[in-house]
Design an enzyme around this catalytic site. Structure first.
Site, PDB file in Angstrom:
ATOM      1  CG  ASN A  88      -1.866  -1.151   1.267  1.00  0.00           C
ATOM      2  OD1 ASN A  88      -2.415  -1.532   0.231  1.00  0.00           O
ATOM      3  ND2 ASN A  88      -2.080  -1.734   2.438  1.00  0.00           N
ATOM      4  CG  HIS A 101       4.415  -2.750   5.209  1.00  0.00           C
ATOM      5  ND1 HIS A 101       4.539  -1.398   5.477  1.00  0.00           N
ATOM      6  CD2 HIS A 101       3.093  -2.999   5.154  1.00  0.00           C
ATOM      7  CE1 HIS A 101       3.335  -0.866   5.601  1.00  0.00           C
ATOM      8  NE2 HIS A 101       2.440  -1.811   5.397  1.00  0.00           N
ATOM      9  CG  MET A 102       4.971  -8.028  -0.334  1.00  0.00           C
ATOM     10  SD  MET A 102       6.177  -8.875  -1.345  1.00  0.00           S
ATOM     11  CE  MET A 102       6.652  -7.535  -2.409  1.00  0.00           C
TER      12      MET A 102
HETATM   13  P1  5GP Z   1      -0.456  -0.820   5.905  1.00  0.00           P
HETATM   14  O1  5GP Z   1      -1.893  -0.423   6.095  1.00  0.00           O
HETATM   15  O2  5GP Z   1       0.504   0.277   6.280  1.00  0.00           O
HETATM   16  O3  5GP Z   1      -0.190  -1.397   4.544  1.00  0.00           O
HETATM   17  O4  5GP Z   1      -0.235  -2.035   6.898  1.00  0.00           O
HETATM   18  C1  5GP Z   1       0.357  -1.916   8.149  1.00  0.00           C
HETATM   19  C2  5GP Z   1       0.202  -3.261   8.833  1.00  0.00           C
HETATM   20  O5  5GP Z   1       1.065  -3.278   9.949  1.00  0.00           O
HETATM   21  C3  5GP Z   1      -1.209  -3.527   9.334  1.00  0.00           C
HETATM   22  O6  5GP Z   1      -1.707  -4.722   8.737  1.00  0.00           O
HETATM   23  C4  5GP Z   1      -1.037  -3.653  10.840  1.00  0.00           C
HETATM   24  O7  5GP Z   1      -1.868  -4.635  11.411  1.00  0.00           O
HETATM   25  C5  5GP Z   1       0.441  -3.992  10.987  1.00  0.00           C
HETATM   26  N1  5GP Z   1       1.046  -3.527  12.230  1.00  0.00           N
HETATM   27  C6  5GP Z   1       0.960  -2.259  12.752  1.00  0.00           C
HETATM   28  N2  5GP Z   1       1.659  -2.184  13.886  1.00  0.00           N
HETATM   29  C7  5GP Z   1       2.203  -3.409  14.090  1.00  0.00           C
HETATM   30  C8  5GP Z   1       3.047  -3.934  15.121  1.00  0.00           C
HETATM   31  O8  5GP Z   1       3.432  -3.258  16.084  1.00  0.00           O
HETATM   32  N3  5GP Z   1       3.423  -5.239  15.013  1.00  0.00           N
HETATM   33  C9  5GP Z   1       3.029  -6.015  13.950  1.00  0.00           C
HETATM   34  N4  5GP Z   1       3.455  -7.280  13.927  1.00  0.00           N
HETATM   35  N5  5GP Z   1       2.231  -5.541  12.964  1.00  0.00           N
HETATM   36  C10 5GP Z   1       1.835  -4.262  13.038  1.00  0.00           C
END
Ligand code: 5GP
Length: 116
Positions: A88, A101-102
């Site tokens: 994203n 991140h993927m």
């Molecule tokens: P984005 O919406 O930025 O593509 O996805 C971010 C992802 O990071 C989300 O799916 C969320 O659940 C995950 N995430 C956010 N904070 C943490 C964390 O502290 N630990 C882990 N393992 N995942 C996280």
């Protein structure tokens, strides 16, 4: 200089996470809020805020993210049935964490790609 996120702390093992893989370029760990039976995040160790910020110097790490996702899909037993890899970008892409991140998502039929 971009601001660090929680992912840098996970990469440095300063906060806990279910880390499945790490090498000199990338780290992979389970998403804290899984949207499917398998939901893993594969991240470059280097802080790159968004896909708009990637550079040709990052191509090795970006390629490694895919080969690691492929390995983890096999390890998790979802390679044959299939899975989805998602990145994203920014607000319209729904990005929440500004360290690229993927998402490796699978373990059930995900249906057609949702846009919106
Ligand atoms: P984005 O919406 O930025 O593509 O996805 C971010 C992802 O990071 C989300 O799916 C969320 O659940 C995950 N995430 C956010 N904070 C943490 C964390 O502290 N630990 C882990 N393992 N995942 C996280």
């Amino acid at each position: 200089m971009a601001e660090e996120t929680i992912f840098s702390k996970i990469i440095r093992k300063e906060i806990p996470a279910d880390v499945l893989y790490q090498d000199e370029l990338v780290t992979a760990f389970r998403d804290i809020n899984p949207r499917a039976p398998v939901h893993i995040l594969v991240v470059p160790n280097k802080l790159i805020p968004t896909t708009n910020d990637v550079d040709t110097d990052d191509e090795l790490a970006l390629g490694r993210m895919i080969t690691v996702a492929k390995k983890l899909a096999a390890d998790e037993g979802i390679a044959e049935d299939g899975y989805r890899l998602i990145m994203n970008c920014n607000q319209h892409g729904g990005q929440e964490v500004y360290h690229i991140h993927m998402h490796l998502v699978g373990g059930r039929a995900l249906g057609p790609m949702v846009v919106g």
